[in-house]
Enzyme design. Structure first.
Site, mmCIF file in Angstrom:
data_model
loop_
_atom_site.group_PDB
_atom_site.id
_atom_site.type_symbol
_atom_site.label_atom_id
_atom_site.label_comp_id
_atom_site.label_asym_id
_atom_site.label_seq_id
_atom_site.Cartn_x
_atom_site.Cartn_y
_atom_site.Cartn_z
ATOM 1 N N ARG A 266 0.816 -1.311 0.029
ATOM 2 C CA ARG A 266 0.092 0.076 -0.072
ATOM 3 C C ARG A 266 0.933 1.424 0.224
ATOM 4 O O ARG A 266 1.634 1.497 0.967
ATOM 5 C CB ARG A 266 -0.975 0.042 1.176
ATOM 6 C CG ARG A 266 -1.607 1.279 1.509
ATOM 7 C CD ARG A 266 -2.873 1.575 0.508
ATOM 8 N NE ARG A 266 -3.713 2.717 0.755
ATOM 9 C CZ ARG A 266 -4.624 2.893 -0.100
ATOM 10 N NH1 ARG A 266 -4.694 2.540 -1.176
ATOM 11 N NH2 ARG A 266 -5.275 4.181 0.287
ATOM 12 N N GLU A 361 -13.635 -21.353 27.021
ATOM 13 C CA GLU A 361 -12.640 -22.129 27.758
ATOM 14 C C GLU A 361 -12.129 -21.328 29.036
ATOM 15 O O GLU A 361 -11.134 -21.407 29.385
ATOM 16 C CB GLU A 361 -11.696 -22.957 26.964
ATOM 17 C CG GLU A 361 -12.048 -24.007 26.219
ATOM 18 C CD GLU A 361 -11.316 -24.757 25.594
ATOM 19 O OE1 GLU A 361 -10.405 -25.419 26.308
ATOM 20 O OE2 GLU A 361 -11.423 -25.171 24.483
HETATM 21 C C1 LIG Z 1 -18.313 -19.726 20.221
HETATM 22 C C2 LIG Z 1 -18.396 -20.528 21.719
HETATM 23 C C3 LIG Z 1 -17.908 -21.918 21.591
HETATM 24 C C4 LIG Z 1 -18.074 -22.523 23.134
HETATM 25 N N1 LIG Z 1 -17.809 -23.661 22.859
HETATM 26 C C5 LIG Z 1 -18.040 -24.278 24.211
HETATM 27 C C6 LIG Z 1 -18.087 -25.728 24.336
HETATM 28 O O1 LIG Z 1 -17.790 -26.626 23.336
HETATM 29 N N2 LIG Z 1 -18.377 -26.334 25.394
HETATM 30 C C7 LIG Z 1 -18.603 -25.780 26.586
HETATM 31 O O2 LIG Z 1 -19.046 -26.333 27.473
HETATM 32 N N3 LIG Z 1 -18.596 -24.452 26.429
HETATM 33 C C8 LIG Z 1 -18.563 -23.678 25.381
HETATM 34 N N4 LIG Z 1 -18.627 -22.312 25.336
HETATM 35 C C9 LIG Z 1 -18.924 -21.582 26.551
HETATM 36 C C10 LIG Z 1 -17.931 -20.725 27.187
HETATM 37 O O3 LIG Z 1 -16.940 -21.710 27.832
HETATM 38 C C11 LIG Z 1 -18.529 -19.723 28.158
HETATM 39 O O4 LIG Z 1 -19.171 -18.717 27.200
HETATM 40 C C12 LIG Z 1 -17.328 -19.214 29.075
HETATM 41 O O5 LIG Z 1 -16.773 -20.224 30.040
HETATM 42 C C13 LIG Z 1 -18.178 -17.866 29.857
HETATM 43 O O6 LIG Z 1 -19.256 -18.133 30.465
HETATM 44 P P1 LIG Z 1 -20.672 -17.186 30.344
HETATM 45 O O7 LIG Z 1 -20.795 -17.228 28.788
HETATM 46 O O8 LIG Z 1 -21.824 -17.880 31.034
HETATM 47 O O9 LIG Z 1 -20.034 -15.995 30.966
HETATM 48 P P2 LIG Z 1 -20.148 -15.672 32.378
HETATM 49 O O10 LIG Z 1 -19.490 -16.573 33.398
HETATM 50 O O11 LIG Z 1 -21.545 -15.152 32.668
HETATM 51 O O12 LIG Z 1 -19.371 -14.285 32.419
HETATM 52 C C14 LIG Z 1 -19.688 -12.857 32.344
HETATM 53 C C15 LIG Z 1 -18.731 -11.967 32.795
HETATM 54 O O13 LIG Z 1 -18.338 -11.879 33.818
HETATM 55 C C16 LIG Z 1 -17.367 -12.147 34.413
HETATM 56 N N5 LIG Z 1 -17.265 -12.950 35.517
HETATM 57 C C17 LIG Z 1 -17.840 -14.279 36.174
HETATM 58 N N6 LIG Z 1 -17.449 -14.675 37.043
HETATM 59 C C18 LIG Z 1 -16.322 -13.722 37.540
HETATM 60 C C19 LIG Z 1 -15.714 -13.792 38.809
HETATM 61 N N7 LIG Z 1 -15.750 -14.569 39.760
HETATM 62 N N8 LIG Z 1 -14.941 -12.819 38.947
HETATM 63 C C20 LIG Z 1 -14.595 -11.959 38.035
HETATM 64 N N9 LIG Z 1 -15.609 -11.789 36.883
HETATM 65 C C21 LIG Z 1 -16.304 -12.684 36.574
HETATM 66 C C22 LIG Z 1 -16.638 -12.815 33.125
HETATM 67 O O14 LIG Z 1 -15.245 -12.869 33.330
HETATM 68 C C23 LIG Z 1 -17.379 -12.313 32.063
HETATM 69 O O15 LIG Z 1 -16.633 -11.096 31.884
HETATM 70 C C24 LIG Z 1 -18.422 -21.643 24.168
HETATM 71 C C25 LIG Z 1 -18.522 -20.301 23.982
HETATM 72 C C26 LIG Z 1 -18.500 -19.639 22.875
HETATM 73 C C27 LIG Z 1 -18.757 -18.061 22.730
#
Ligand SMILES: Cc1cc2nc3c(=O)[nH]c(=O)nc-3n(C[C@H](O)[C@H](O)[C@H](O)COP(=O)(O)OP(=O)(O)OC[C@H]3O[C@@H](n4cnc5c(N)ncnc54)[C@H](O)[C@@H]3O)c2cc1C
Length: 377
Positions: A266, A361
């Site tokens: 670019r 994860e």
């Molecule tokens: C595309 C995709 C694929 C996935 N694949 C799989 C799979 O194959 N199998 C499976 O089992 N799961 C899977 N997941 C799920 C994934 O592991 C979870 O989304 C993740 O662990 C977070 O959980 P949650 O989305 O409920 O967020 P929450 O736990 O509700 O968290 C929301 C926010 O709160 C914060 N938080 C929560 N607790 C605390 C604490 N104690 N202290 C500070 N901050 C906190 C978190 O850091 C985050 O910022 C997948 C998710 C996505 C998006």
């Protein structure tokens, strides 16, 4: 201390790189645009023995080590994160629980098809009300007349609903204070799989909501010891985090490759933009961070291969590479200017595919919780 990779690892890198460039790169944009699962690519990976790298040959795998496996995931992510997560979720989360905790009978039943890549497996831990707090699992399994009867739901489950998925391993409450793992075959009556979830990125990866209504599986589908389910899944997540960290390094390297090539091509103000110090310094910072992240990932893989405890190394690698891939892909898109914001350039796909590396994860905060605990805080 020798940082040279052994020849077998360089060979794995070369094989996967060639396949990624020749067979995945030409179709990555189309698969993403059409939200199409990459069946042909999975078949190609299976032919090369890349769908079960760390599984022993006697169960149909390649018998490779964790380092070979993470190098393969890194190289796939350098080109297409949807393909990389398909392989990583299948291997680390779908297949390894059966290898690590399954009885000999269960291993012989499930592993040959999974490790050879004929079929895929999924891992169902997350629930609508139990994400970071995975122990809050509500899904239940009750033993009735020789069968586990499962009720509940799971969300965001990768690889659960493809045409070649054979099963999902889920956590379920088998008593008041007891969580166990169960293998639920696809097609079991009472096990419903939603349409693919619509997502910001990873468009070619399969992500589903699962529901279980009086879904009965044989008593023999209990995986490992009754009540050991949460501990087993947390161990599996430690290993899985190393492969997600490898995805962060690979995605960042791919974003760097695109930005570096674009910056040389670019021209503005009569020069290639790579000649401007601001752009060169950004690229230099990106390359430095990627190298640091790679060393964290390889070290975690090496510790795992030595049989050491990996929870802290895996959490550090996942946290650092999640955040570094965010910084790198952001800078790489900015180097592309307005063109980077269009779908004509692959960097926009990399940008969308990055964010989940800081969520899946275990979120960044969850990694910090693991690291702080290990530090005695
Ligand atoms: C595309 C995709 C694929 C996935 N694949 C799989 C799979 O194959 N199998 C499976 O089992 N799961 C899977 N997941 C799920 C994934 O592991 C979870 O989304 C993740 O662990 C977070 O959980 P949650 O989305 O409920 O967020 P929450 O736990 O509700 O968290 C929301 C926010 O709160 C914060 N938080 C929560 N607790 C605390 C604490 N104690 N202290 C500070 N901050 C906190 C978190 O850091 C985050 O910022 C997948 C998710 C996505 C998006």
């Amino acid at each position: 201390m020798n940082f040279d990779l052994p020849e077998e690892h360089e060979l794995t890198r070369g094989t996967v790189r060639e396949l990624a460039l020749e067979r995945i790169a030409p179709v990555a944009e189309e698969l993403d645009r059409e939200h199409r699962f990459p069946y042909e690519i999975v078949a190609g990976l299976a032919e090369l023995g890349l769908m079960g790298i760390p599984v022993p040959e006697e169960y149909g795998g390649s018998g490779g080590d964790t380092l070979s496996y993470v190098i393969a995931i890194e190289e796939l992510s350098r080109v297409d994160s949807s393909v990389a997560i398909t392989v990583a979720a299948h291997t680390s989360l779908g297949t390894l629980p059966i290898l690590l905790y399954g009885s000999e009978e269960q291993r012989r039943e499930w592993l040959p098809d999974l490790a050879s890549g004929k079929r895929l497996a999924a891992f169902g831990l997350t629930e609508p009300g139990a994400g970071s707090d995975a122990g809050a699992t509500k899904t239940s399994a009750e033993l009735r007349e020789g069968q586990w009867v499962v009720n509940g739901s799971k969300i965001f489950i990768t690889n659960a609903g493809t045409d070649i998925t054979s099963c999902v391993t889920i956590t379920a409450r088998t008593g008041e204070d007891e969580i166990s793992n169960l293998i639920v075959p696809n097609g079991t009556p009472g096990y419903e799989i939603s349409a693919p979830m619509r997502k910001l990125g990873w468009h070619a990866s399969d992500t589903r909501e699962l529901s279980f209504q009086d879904c009965a599986v044989p008593e023999g589908n209990l995986l490992g010891e009754r009540g050991a389910g949460l501990r087993q899944f947390l161990e599996i997540l430690d290993g899985g985090r190393i492969s997600v960290a490898a995805m962060g390094v690979g995605l960042a390297q791919g974003a760097y490759d695109l930005a570096s090539a674009y910056a040389k091509e670019r021209r503005q103000f009569g020069k290639a933009i790579a000649e401007f110090q601001a752009v060169r310094f950004r690229l230099a910072d990106m390359a430095t961070e990627i190298e640091a992240g790679r060393q964290l990932v390889y070290k975690a893989a090496w510790v795992k291969d030595q049989g050491g405890p990996i929870a802290t190394e895996a959490a550090m690698a996942k946290l650092y590479t999640g955040e570094l891939s965010n910084r790198v892909v952001n800078a790489a898109l900015e180097i592309h200017g307005g063109y980077g914001y269009t779908d004509e350039y692959p960097i926009s796909r990399f940008y969308r595919d990055q964010k989940v590396l800081e969520i899946g994860e275990g979120t960044n905060d969850v990694q910090r919780m693991v690291i702080a605990k290990a530090l005695g805080l």
